[in-house]
Design a protein around this motif. Structure first.
Motif, mmCIF file in Angstrom:
data_model
loop_
_atom_site.group_PDB
_atom_site.id
_atom_site.type_symbol
_atom_site.label_atom_id
_atom_site.label_comp_id
_atom_site.label_asym_id
_atom_site.label_seq_id
_atom_site.Cartn_x
_atom_site.Cartn_y
_atom_site.Cartn_z
ATOM 1 N N PHE A 1 0.850 -1.189 0.000
ATOM 2 C CA PHE A 1 0.000 0.000 0.000
ATOM 3 C C PHE A 1 0.884 1.237 0.000
ATOM 4 N N SER A 2 0.766 2.042 -1.049
ATOM 5 C CA SER A 2 1.519 3.286 -1.182
ATOM 6 C C SER A 2 0.576 4.343 -1.740
ATOM 7 N N PRO A 3 -0.002 5.204 -0.884
ATOM 8 C CA PRO A 3 -1.042 6.147 -1.309
ATOM 9 C C PRO A 3 -0.651 6.942 -2.554
ATOM 10 N N GLY A 4 -1.581 6.978 -3.527
ATOM 11 C CA GLY A 4 -1.400 7.776 -4.731
ATOM 12 C C GLY A 4 -0.682 7.087 -5.863
ATOM 13 N N VAL A 5 -0.092 5.917 -5.614
ATOM 14 C CA VAL A 5 0.674 5.212 -6.640
ATOM 15 C C VAL A 5 -0.245 4.285 -7.430
ATOM 16 N N GLY B 1 6.367 -6.696 -8.036
ATOM 17 C CA GLY B 1 6.479 -6.436 -9.469
ATOM 18 C C GLY B 1 6.452 -4.936 -9.699
ATOM 19 N N ASP B 2 5.598 -4.217 -8.928
ATOM 20 C CA ASP B 2 5.653 -2.759 -8.921
ATOM 21 C C ASP B 2 6.902 -2.290 -8.179
ATOM 22 N N VAL B 3 7.245 -3.033 -7.111
ATOM 23 C CA VAL B 3 8.475 -2.783 -6.359
ATOM 24 C C VAL B 3 9.442 -3.904 -6.718
ATOM 25 N N PRO B 4 10.664 -3.590 -7.145
ATOM 26 C CA PRO B 4 11.598 -4.621 -7.608
ATOM 27 C C PRO B 4 11.772 -5.749 -6.612
ATOM 28 N N ALA B 5 11.558 -6.957 -7.068
ATOM 29 C CA ALA B 5 11.843 -8.203 -6.357
ATOM 30 C C ALA B 5 10.890 -8.487 -5.199
ATOM 31 N N SER B 6 10.348 -7.469 -4.534
ATOM 32 C CA SER B 6 9.519 -7.718 -3.364
ATOM 33 C C SER B 6 8.732 -6.463 -3.037
ATOM 34 N N ILE B 7 8.016 -6.488 -1.918
ATOM 35 C CA ILE B 7 7.325 -5.294 -1.432
ATOM 36 C C ILE B 7 8.234 -4.514 -0.496
ATOM 37 N N LEU B 8 8.947 -5.214 0.382
ATOM 38 C CA LEU B 8 9.797 -4.546 1.360
ATOM 39 C C LEU B 8 11.137 -4.176 0.747
ATOM 40 N N SER B 9 11.578 -2.954 0.979
ATOM 41 C CA SER B 9 12.867 -2.506 0.480
ATOM 42 C C SER B 9 13.999 -3.073 1.331
ATOM 43 N N ARG B 10 15.186 -3.155 0.727
ATOM 44 C CA ARG B 10 16.349 -3.641 1.479
ATOM 45 C C ARG B 10 16.736 -2.622 2.533
ATOM 46 N N GLN C 1 -5.255 -6.571 2.612
ATOM 47 C CA GLN C 1 -4.289 -6.673 3.712
ATOM 48 C C GLN C 1 -2.928 -6.506 3.076
ATOM 49 N N ALA C 2 -2.196 -5.483 3.451
ATOM 50 C CA ALA C 2 -1.033 -5.069 2.676
ATOM 51 C C ALA C 2 0.161 -4.748 3.560
ATOM 52 N N LEU C 3 1.337 -4.765 2.952
ATOM 53 C CA LEU C 3 2.585 -4.376 3.596
ATOM 54 C C LEU C 3 2.932 -2.930 3.260
ATOM 55 N N ASP C 4 3.531 -2.255 4.204
ATOM 56 C CA ASP C 4 4.054 -0.912 3.983
ATOM 57 C C ASP C 4 5.422 -1.034 3.323
ATOM 58 N N PRO C 5 5.586 -0.576 2.065
ATOM 59 C CA PRO C 5 6.886 -0.738 1.389
ATOM 60 C C PRO C 5 8.016 0.056 2.033
ATOM 61 N N ASN C 6 7.685 0.995 2.916
ATOM 62 C CA ASN C 6 8.716 1.793 3.597
ATOM 63 C C ASN C 6 9.138 1.183 4.931
ATOM 64 N N THR C 7 8.722 -0.048 5.180
ATOM 65 C CA THR C 7 9.047 -0.721 6.434
ATOM 66 C C THR C 7 10.554 -0.900 6.605
ATOM 67 N N ARG C 8 11.012 -0.669 7.822
ATOM 68 C CA ARG C 8 12.407 -0.926 8.177
ATOM 69 C C ARG C 8 12.445 -1.960 9.303
ATOM 70 N N THR C 9 13.579 -2.594 9.455
ATOM 71 C CA THR C 9 13.707 -3.677 10.426
ATOM 72 C C THR C 9 13.522 -3.157 11.854
ATOM 73 N N SER C 10 12.656 -3.811 12.597
ATOM 74 C CA SER C 10 12.467 -3.420 13.993
ATOM 75 C C SER C 10 13.651 -3.891 14.838
ATOM 76 N N TYR C 11 13.902 -3.179 15.937
ATOM 77 C CA TYR C 11 15.043 -3.536 16.775
ATOM 78 C C TYR C 11 14.760 -3.195 18.231
ATOM 79 N N THR C 12 15.565 -3.787 19.102
ATOM 80 C CA THR C 12 15.457 -3.567 20.541
ATOM 81 C C THR C 12 16.804 -3.138 21.096
ATOM 82 N N GLN C 13 16.803 -2.064 21.855
ATOM 83 C CA GLN C 13 17.974 -1.679 22.639
ATOM 84 C C GLN C 13 17.811 -2.258 24.042
ATOM 85 N N SER C 14 18.797 -2.991 24.499
ATOM 86 C CA SER C 14 18.713 -3.655 25.802
ATOM 87 C C SER C 14 19.916 -3.263 26.650
ATOM 88 N N TRP C 15 19.673 -3.000 27.942
ATOM 89 C CA TRP C 15 20.760 -2.619 28.838
ATOM 90 C C TRP C 15 20.516 -3.152 30.237
#
Length: 445
Positions: free
Chosen positions: A8-12, A28-37, A133-147
């Motif tokens: 899902f990418s509004p306006g595209v 196919g609209d996004v090369p190779a996949s929906i999620l960017s590297r 039901q769609a993926l956000d193509p601007n998704t980045r990897t989630s992470y946890t800071q632990s201390w």
């Protein structure tokens, strides 16, 4: 085959399916996949241990690290099987009746549905509005800071105590949210939700996007008594606080959505798993050997007793009000209008809190009550076991075990039903397991 993943990418405008509503894109609209590297995933970690006196009896430890959460293949399967081509998912708002659900639906009954080929997808005619039901193509990897920071001290010859602070912060947690909410206006009803959505041609867009975050802070105390005279004990206590803006969501799922898709931070509150106080005590005791005749010794000596106590304060829960905002969601909360404490003399199972203290918010509102504002009942369980080994031959040993779970059969209730207006509103409907006893024999060789 998973089929084309939905994004899902509004306006595209999609090039894979030229007739798709704007915003709906596919692999196919996004090369190779929906999620960017995402190549910016550095994960530094550092820690130290310092023996302050050089005797090994007083040690300070600390550490910090960043840990990334890999997106599993399950998220692709969920989106693919719930996407536009492989299946036909239809949402009918305010249907005419159960017998005639399609009576007022544009185009009538859309079933049976046949999955188009890849060639047919290019000029596929969509039945509007499209649920996706769609993926956000601007998704980045989630992470946890632990201390953590811990002080350990040997206080007796066989006993050590540690006191520590442990915390973490999770960011960019991928979860479901309504990507195409409706705008409330005069004349809004549950039946005209799709006509009021911000992106035309689309119905609900269950968007998997990294919108959630979570914080955790805790004081952790542990006492470890090594085996002496047959007894060893491990005890710990945790005082903690877990805060997030949505716990129920899962990667690729839609179990939890923000009550206001335009203001996610409004749901900041205790996590569903937040427990303020928790204590665990584990005891192991080899019974002393009795001076009895040899025949009786084989039966009376060699027994070991084990016990574990687990106790905690209650989990928080929501006072839910359904879809009062009329935006296409179902996660609004109530308004607080009185004292939420249970009236004196009321049965806590039938009325855990004062149900009259909460009311439905006006239409178009999402409720003024905070998320997870009420606490459920606490829990306490004692598990017990005892076992003994009987030497059958030089090679074979028979072990007898007796185990009791929830030894005192305490009723550990789950949080009550918090749905305002429901038939079970305010009632506790379930509990953890009752007492369970079991015996067994094990052959060791």
């Amino acid at each position: 085959e998973l089929g084309p993943l939905t994004g899902f990418s509004p306006g595209v405008q999609s090039g894979v399916a030229r007739n798709a509503p704007r915003g709906l894109i596919f692999s196919g609209d996004v090369p190779a996949s929906i999620l960017s590297r995402d190549s910016n995933n550095l994960a530094p970690r550092i820690g130290f241990a310092w023996d302050l006196t050089g005797s090994g009896k007083l040690v300070v430890r600390a550490g910090y690290g960043i840990f990334y959460r890999v997106i599993p293949l399950a998220v692709q399967r969920i989106v693919a099987t719930n996407g536009t081509f492989r299946t036909q998912d239809i949402t009918v708002n305010d249907p005419f009746s159960f017998n005639e659900p399609w009576r007022n639906y544009p185009g009538g009954n859309p079933f049976p549905y046949h999955t188009p080929s890849r060639e047919q997808m290019l000029d596929f005619r969509f039945r509007l509005p499209v649920f996706a039901q769609a993926l956000d193509p601007n998704t980045r990897t989630s992470y946890t800071q632990s201390w953590n920071f811990t002080i350990e001290r040997q206080v007796l010859r066989d006993t050590a105590v540690s006191v520590g602070y442990v915390g973490n912060r999770s960011l960019k947690i991928l979860s479901g949210v309504e990507g195409n909410p409706a705008i409330f206006r005069v004349g809004a009803t549950a039946g005209n939700v799709d006509s009021r959505r911000i992106y035309p041609g689309l119905a609900s867009v269950r968007l998997s996007t990294p919108w959630q975050w979570a914080n955790y802070h805790s004081l952790q105390i542990q006492v470890n008594k090594r085996t002496r005279r047959g007894m060893s004990v491990i005890a710990n206590y945790v005082w903690s606080k877990a805060i997030d803006i949505g716990t129920g969501g899962t990667i690729g799922g839609f179990n939890w959505q923000a009550r206001d898709p335009f203001n996610w931070i409004a749901d900041k509150g205790p996590a569903d798993t937040d427990v303020a106080h928790r204590v665990n005590i584990a005891l192991l005791y080899d019974l002393p050997k009795l001076a009895v005749p040899r025949g009786a010794s084989a039966l009376l000596n060699g027994w070991q007793l084990n016990g574990i106590l687990t106790a905690q304060t209650g989990y928080p829960f929501k006072i839910s009000a359904g879809n009062r905002g009329l935006i296409g969601g179902n996660a609004d909360f109530g308004d607080l209008v009185g004292d939420p404490r249970r009236p004196a003399g009321a049965d806590p199972v039938h009325m855990w809190f004062n149900t009259a203290a909460f009311v439905l918010p006006p239409l178009g509102e999402h409720g003024t009550l905070g998320r997870n504002a009420i606490r459920g009942p606490g829990k306490a369980v004692i598990n017990f076991s005892t076992f003994k080994n009987f030497k059958a031959t030089e090679r074979f040993t028979v072990q007898y075990r007796f185990e009791a779970f929830n030894l005192f059969n305490r009723a550990n209730f789950d949080p009550p039903n918090g749905a305002i207006g429901g038939v079970n509103y305010g009632r506790i409907l379930s509990a953890d397991d009752p007492r369970v006893l079991q015996m067994g024999l094990k052959l060791l060789f």
